[in-house]
Design a protein around this motif. Structure first.
Motif, PDB file in Angstrom:
ATOM      1  N   ARG A  91       0.840  -1.189   0.000  1.00 39.41           N
ATOM      2  CA  ARG A  91       0.000   0.000   0.000  1.00 39.41           C
ATOM      3  C   ARG A  91       0.881   1.247   0.000  1.00 39.41           C
ATOM      4  O   ARG A  91       1.884   1.322   0.712  1.00 39.41           O
ATOM      5  N   GLY A  92       0.510   2.227  -0.770  1.00 38.35           N
ATOM      6  CA  GLY A  92       1.198   3.502  -0.696  1.00 38.35           C
ATOM      7  C   GLY A  92       0.838   4.202   0.612  1.00 38.35           C
ATOM      8  O   GLY A  92      -0.209   3.949   1.199  1.00 38.35           O
ATOM      9  N   LEU A  93       1.710   5.072   1.078  1.00 37.29           N
ATOM     10  CA  LEU A  93       1.440   5.799   2.317  1.00 37.29           C
ATOM     11  C   LEU A  93       0.278   6.759   2.118  1.00 37.29           C
ATOM     12  O   LEU A  93       0.168   7.418   1.088  1.00 37.29           O
ATOM     13  N   PHE A  94      -0.576   6.822   3.112  1.00 29.27           N
ATOM     14  CA  PHE A  94      -1.708   7.748   3.064  1.00 29.27           C
ATOM     15  C   PHE A  94      -1.506   8.804   4.144  1.00 29.27           C
ATOM     16  O   PHE A  94      -1.188   8.488   5.287  1.00 29.27           O
ATOM     17  N   TYR A  95      -1.719  10.066   3.771  1.00 26.29           N
ATOM     18  CA  TYR A  95      -1.501  11.183   4.687  1.00 26.29           C
ATOM     19  C   TYR A  95      -2.807  11.935   4.927  1.00 26.29           C
ATOM     20  O   TYR A  95      -3.687  11.973   4.079  1.00 26.29           O
ATOM     21  N   ARG A  96      -2.882  12.511   6.116  1.00 25.89           N
ATOM     22  CA  ARG A  96      -3.955  13.444   6.411  1.00 25.89           C
ATOM     23  C   ARG A  96      -3.343  14.662   7.096  1.00 25.89           C
ATOM     24  O   ARG A  96      -2.279  14.580   7.724  1.00 25.89           O
ATOM     25  N   LYS A  97      -4.008  15.832   6.981  1.00 29.47           N
ATOM     26  CA  LYS A  97      -3.501  17.074   7.564  1.00 29.47           C
ATOM     27  C   LYS A  97      -3.872  17.126   9.048  1.00 29.47           C
ATOM     28  O   LYS A  97      -5.042  17.011   9.406  1.00 29.47           O
ATOM     29  N   CYS A  98      -2.859  17.304   9.882  1.00 24.63           N
ATOM     30  CA  CYS A  98      -3.080  17.395  11.322  1.00 24.63           C
ATOM     31  C   CYS A  98      -2.703  18.788  11.821  1.00 24.63           C
ATOM     32  O   CYS A  98      -1.737  19.384  11.347  1.00 24.63           O
ATOM     33  N   LYS A  99      -3.458  19.261  12.784  1.00 20.94           N
ATOM     34  CA  LYS A  99      -3.236  20.611  13.321  1.00 20.94           C
ATOM     35  C   LYS A  99      -2.283  20.570  14.514  1.00 20.94           C
ATOM     36  O   LYS A  99      -2.437  19.731  15.406  1.00 20.94           O
ATOM     37  N   LEU A 100      -1.320  21.473  14.527  1.00 19.50           N
ATOM     38  CA  LEU A 100      -0.433  21.623  15.676  1.00 19.50           C
ATOM     39  C   LEU A 100      -1.190  22.384  16.769  1.00 19.50           C
ATOM     40  O   LEU A 100      -1.567  23.530  16.581  1.00 19.50           O
ATOM     41  N   VAL A 101      -1.409  21.715  17.915  1.00 18.01           N
ATOM     42  CA  VAL A 101      -2.189  22.353  18.980  1.00 18.01           C
ATOM     43  C   VAL A 101      -1.323  22.763  20.170  1.00 18.01           C
ATOM     44  O   VAL A 101      -1.734  23.600  20.976  1.00 18.01           O
ATOM     45  N   SER A 102      -0.134  22.188  20.284  1.00 15.51           N
ATOM     46  CA  SER A 102       0.780  22.645  21.337  1.00 15.51           C
ATOM     47  C   SER A 102       2.206  22.249  20.989  1.00 15.51           C
ATOM     48  O   SER A 102       2.434  21.287  20.252  1.00 15.51           O
ATOM     49  N   LYS A 103       3.140  23.014  21.523  1.00 18.37           N
ATOM     50  CA  LYS A 103       4.571  22.767  21.290  1.00 18.37           C
ATOM     51  C   LYS A 103       5.285  23.156  22.581  1.00 18.37           C
ATOM     52  O   LYS A 103       5.409  24.339  22.892  1.00 18.37           O
ATOM     53  N   VAL A 104       5.716  22.174  23.335  1.00 16.22           N
ATOM     54  CA  VAL A 104       6.264  22.404  24.663  1.00 16.22           C
ATOM     55  C   VAL A 104       7.758  22.118  24.665  1.00 16.22           C
ATOM     56  O   VAL A 104       8.199  21.070  24.186  1.00 16.22           O
ATOM     57  N   GLU A 105       8.529  23.040  25.219  1.00 21.45           N
ATOM     58  CA  GLU A 105       9.967  22.850  25.304  1.00 21.45           C
ATOM     59  C   GLU A 105      10.283  21.791  26.360  1.00 21.45           C
ATOM     60  O   GLU A 105       9.843  21.877  27.503  1.00 21.45           O
ATOM     61  N   VAL A 106      11.026  20.782  25.966  1.00 14.78           N
ATOM     62  CA  VAL A 106      11.408  19.710  26.865  1.00 14.78           C
ATOM     63  C   VAL A 106      12.838  19.901  27.346  1.00 14.78           C
ATOM     64  O   VAL A 106      13.161  19.619  28.493  1.00 14.78           O
ATOM     65  N   SER A 132       1.283  17.248   7.293  1.00 10.46           N
ATOM     66  CA  SER A 132       0.787  15.955   6.827  1.00 10.46           C
ATOM     67  C   SER A 132       1.395  14.829   7.652  1.00 10.46           C
ATOM     68  O   SER A 132       2.612  14.774   7.849  1.00 10.46           O
ATOM     69  N   VAL A 133       0.538  13.926   8.120  1.00 10.17           N
ATOM     70  CA  VAL A 133       0.961  12.792   8.946  1.00 10.17           C
ATOM     71  C   VAL A 133       0.451  11.504   8.303  1.00 10.17           C
ATOM     72  O   VAL A 133      -0.725  11.403   7.939  1.00 10.17           O
ATOM     73  N   SER A 134       1.328  10.526   8.174  1.00 10.61           N
ATOM     74  CA  SER A 134       0.957   9.271   7.518  1.00 10.61           C
ATOM     75  C   SER A 134       0.257   8.317   8.474  1.00 10.61           C
ATOM     76  O   SER A 134       0.234   8.517   9.686  1.00 10.61           O
ATOM     77  N   SER A 135      -0.273   7.242   7.906  1.00 13.01           N
ATOM     78  CA  SER A 135      -0.754   6.129   8.718  1.00 13.01           C
ATOM     79  C   SER A 135       0.456   5.416   9.322  1.00 13.01           C
ATOM     80  O   SER A 135       1.576   5.561   8.830  1.00 13.01           O
ATOM     81  N   PRO A 136       0.260   4.659  10.400  1.00 14.20           N
ATOM     82  CA  PRO A 136       1.390   4.006  11.070  1.00 14.20           C
ATOM     83  C   PRO A 136       2.088   2.973  10.192  1.00 14.20           C
ATOM     84  O   PRO A 136       1.474   2.341   9.337  1.00 14.20           O
ATOM     85  N   GLU A 137       3.371   2.809  10.447  1.00  9.54           N
ATOM     86  CA  GLU A 137       4.198   1.809   9.785  1.00  9.54           C
ATOM     87  C   GLU A 137       5.061   1.133  10.846  1.00  9.54           C
ATOM     88  O   GLU A 137       5.334   1.706  11.905  1.00  9.54           O
ATOM     89  N   GLY A 138       5.552  -0.046  10.545  1.00  6.21           N
ATOM     90  CA  GLY A 138       6.466  -0.728  11.460  1.00  6.21           C
ATOM     91  C   GLY A 138       6.125  -2.201  11.585  1.00  6.21           C
ATOM     92  O   GLY A 138       4.989  -2.612  11.327  1.00  6.21           O
TER      93      GLY A 138
END
Length: 509
Positions: free
Chosen positions: A259-274, A362-368
Motif C-alpha cells: 500500500r502507498g502511504l496515506f496522509y492526512r492534515k493534522c493541526k499543531l495544537v501545542s509545542k512544549v519545550e522539553v 501531513s501525517v501518515s498512517s502508522p508503519e512498522g
C-alpha cells in the motif's frame, strides 16, 4: 529499581532532558546539505548529461553505468543518473553504489520506501527502462495477482445501508480480536477511506461518496466477531442510490507493505519545550479521522520545503509517563505526540520548529513491524536506547508494565552524551521508585567530573553487565534503537553474547 547516584535525584531543575543523537548519517561536505541539493536541482544545470532528452534504457545500457563517477539506478521502471547526488546522499556514497547499474527498487524499499524519490531526483531522470512486452489475447486484461483459495476465504468484505439521516458501512473482517489499532478511517470532504489491518495484509474500502456528509463520524468495533461499523451523518436527508464511486484501490486485499502511504492534515495544537534542543509536539487528527498508532510503530511527517517534498519518520510517545499504571486519557484516537530534537542545521526540523500553533502538517498512517506478542511472551524486557532512540521505548515500557502479566522486569539502559541530555529523567526516576519491576541505568559518554554513574559507549562489557537472564531458560526480549552505528553494533554484541535473532528487535525507519 534505580541505578543512579543518590545525589542525582531528583534531576536538577526537574526539567525533562533529551539526548543528542537521531539517525546516524554519513558526514557531508560543506555545501552538501538538502537545501544545497534543492538549490542545485533548481539551478538549470544539466544533471543527467543528456541535455534534456529522455531515453529508453536497456538492461545492458544500465549495467554500464556502475561507477561513482557514472552511476545510474533504476527505481520502479525509471532510470536516474544519481552521480551528481552522490555527495548529497545522507546515507553516503557506498549505499547508493549498492544499486549502481541495477534495479534498486527492492533495496530502496528496504531502506526508505517512504522517501519521495520522484521529487528528489526529478532533475536526474534519464528515462524509462525498456521492457519486453508480451501481448495479451485480444479483449483480455493482464491477470492480476490474487490470493490462494484458502486465503481468499478469509478476505474481508463490506456492505452498506442507510436511514433518513445516516449512512452505515459495515466491514466484515472475518478476524477475531479486532481492535482500534487495526482500524484506520478517514473521511476527507467526500472521500471515505477505511483500512483494516489483518496480519501482514490490508483491506481497503475507498469511495468518492455519492453525497456530502458531516464531519461527525462514529466507528464501532465488535472485537469478538470482527465487525467494523462506520457511521456517517448525511448533510441532506435524501435517499442515496449508491454509496459512491469506487476508487482505484477500493475493495482490495493486499500486502500492507504494497500500500502507498496515506496522509492526512493534522493541526499543531501545542509545542512544549522539553530541553534546550527538543520539543514535544501535540498534533490533533482531523475530526473525521480515527487512528491509533500501535506500540512500536512510527508515522511519517511530510513537508514541502523550497518546492520539494521532504519526509521524515518519527515514533509517537505518550504525553507523559503514567505512574499509576492506567491507560492515559490521551489515547483517544485524536492526538499524536512527537518528541523531536531540533537540529540547528537540520532543514526538516527547523521547518517544524517554525510551525505556529494552528498550522497544519501531513501525517501518515502508522508503519512498522513490531508485534506486541513479542512482549506478551517475555519474562524480562531489556530496552537499549541512545538519544532520541528512546522514543519507541516509551509506549513499550507502558505496555509491558500495564498490560503484560508475565513480565517480571523491564530494564532501560539509556545511553547519552551528558547528564543534561537525558530525556525525561525525572519521570524515569519516579517510575523506577514507584515500581520495583522497572529499572533504569543511565550511561554517559561525555560526563562531567561530578558524574559518579556509569560512563562509556555501547560495548560487550557494558551489555554483559546489564543484560542478563534471570534463569538459563528465561524468555527475554531485547529492543534497541538509536543512531545506526549504535544499533548495528549493539545487535552484533548481543549475538556474540549468545542472544538469538528472535530475542532481539532493532527499531529502524
Amino acid at each position: 529499581m534505580l541505578n543512579v547516584p543518590p545525589q542525582a535525584f531528583p534531576a536538577p531543575g526537574s526539567q525533562q532532558r533529551v539526548a543528542a543523537g537521531g539517525r546516524a548519517k554519513v558526514p557531508l561536505k560543506p555545501g552538501r546539505s538538502l537545501m544545497d541539493w534543492i538549490r542545485l536541482t533548481k539551478s538549470g544545470k544539466d544533471l543527467t548529461g543528456l541535455k534534456g532528452r529522455l531515453i529508453e534504457v536497456t538492461e545492458d545500457e544500465l549495467a554500464k553505468h556502475n561507477k561513482k563517477e557514472d552511476c545510474w539506478i533504476c527505481i520502479r521502471g525509471f532510470v536516474y543518473n544519481v552521480t551528481p547526488y552522490m555527495e548529497y546522499h545522507p546515507g553516503g556514497e557506498d549505499e547508493l553504489m549498492k544499486a549502481a547499474g541495477t534495479d534498486g527498487t527492492d533495496l530502496f524499499d528496504q531502506v526508505h520506501r517512504w522517501v519521495n524519490y520522484e521529487s528528489m531526483l526529478k532533475e536526474c531522470l534519464v528515462g524509462r527502462m525498456a521492457v519486453k512486452c508480451v501481448a495479451a489475447p485480444k479483449g483480455m486484461l493482464p491477470e492480476r495477482k490474487v490470493l490462494g483459495a484458502s486465503a481468499k476465504d478469509l478476505t474481508p468484505s463490506y456492505d452498506w445501508f442507510q436511514t433518513d439521516s445516516l449512512i452505515t458501512i459495515v466491514i466484515y473482517t472475518k478476524q477475531k480480536n479486532m481492535n482500534a489499532e487495526l482500524v484506520i478511517v478517514d473521511c476527507q470532504e467526500k472521500r471515505l477511506r477505511g483500512e483494516i489491518i489483518v496480519d501482514e495484509h490490508s483491506y481497503l474500502v475507498e469511495v468518492d461518496l455519492d453525497h456530502a456528509v458531516q464531519e461527525d463520524m462514529a466507528v464501532n468495533i465488535s472485537e469478538k466477531v470482527g465487525k467494523v461499523e462506520i457511521t456517517l451523518k448525511k448533510k441532506d436527508k435524501i435517499n442515496w442510490k449508491t454509496l459512491g464511486r469506487p476508487l482505484e484501490s477500493h475493495n482490495t486485499f493486499v500486502k500492507h507493505s504494497d500500500r502507498g502511504l496515506f496522509y492526512r492534515k493534522c493541526k499543531l495544537v501545542s509545542k512544549v519545550e522539553v530541553t534546550h534542543d527538543t520539543k514535544l509536539f501535540c498534533l490533533m487528527l482531523p475530526k473525521s479521522t480515527r487512528l491509533h498508532v500501535p506500540t512500536g510503530q512510527h508515522v511519517y511527517l511530510k513537508q514541502i520545503i523550497a518546492g520539494t517534498e521532504v519526509v521524515k519518520p518519527y515514533t509517537p510517545v505518550l504525553p507523559f509517563l503514567p505512574l499509576d499504571f492506567k491507560e492515559p486519557s490521551h489515547r483517544d484516537g485524536e492526538h499524536i505526540y512527537l518528541m523531536i530534537k531540533i537540529y540547528s542545521c537540520g532543514l526538516f526540523t527547523q521547518a517544524l520548529d517554525h510551525l505556529q500553533i494552528g498550522d497544519y502538517i501531513s501525517v501518515s498512517s502508522p508503519e512498522g513491524n513490531f508485534k506486541k506478542s513479542q512482549v506478551q511472551t517475555s519474562e524480562d524486557v531489556f530496552l537499549l536506547a541512545a538519544g532520541t532512540g528512546f522514543t519507541p521505548m516509551v509506549k513499550l515500557m507502558n505496555f509491558a508494565l500495564t498490560q503484560v502479566s508475565c513480565v517480571r522486569t523491564v530494564k532501560l539502559i539509556f545511553f547519552n552524551k551528558t547528564e543534561d541530555d537525558i530525556l525525561w529523567r525525572n519521570q524515569l526516576e519516579q517510575l523506577a521508585l514507584k515500581d520495583e519491576r522497572f529499572e533504569v541505568q543511565f550511561i554517559l559518554s561525555q560526563p562531567t567530573k561530578d558524574w559518579v554513574g556509569k560512563q562509556g559507549k555501547i560495548s560487550p562489557s557494558l551489555l554483559s553487565e546489564f543484560v542478563k537472564r534471570n534463569r538459563k531458560d528465561s524468555k527475554v526480549l531485547i529492543c534497541i534503537c538509536g543512531p545506526t552505528p549504535f544499533t548495528e553494533q549493539g545487535v552484533e554484541y548481543l549475538k556474540d553474547l549468545g542472544y538469538s535473532q528472535e530475542e532481539i528487535h532493532a527499531f529502524t525507519a
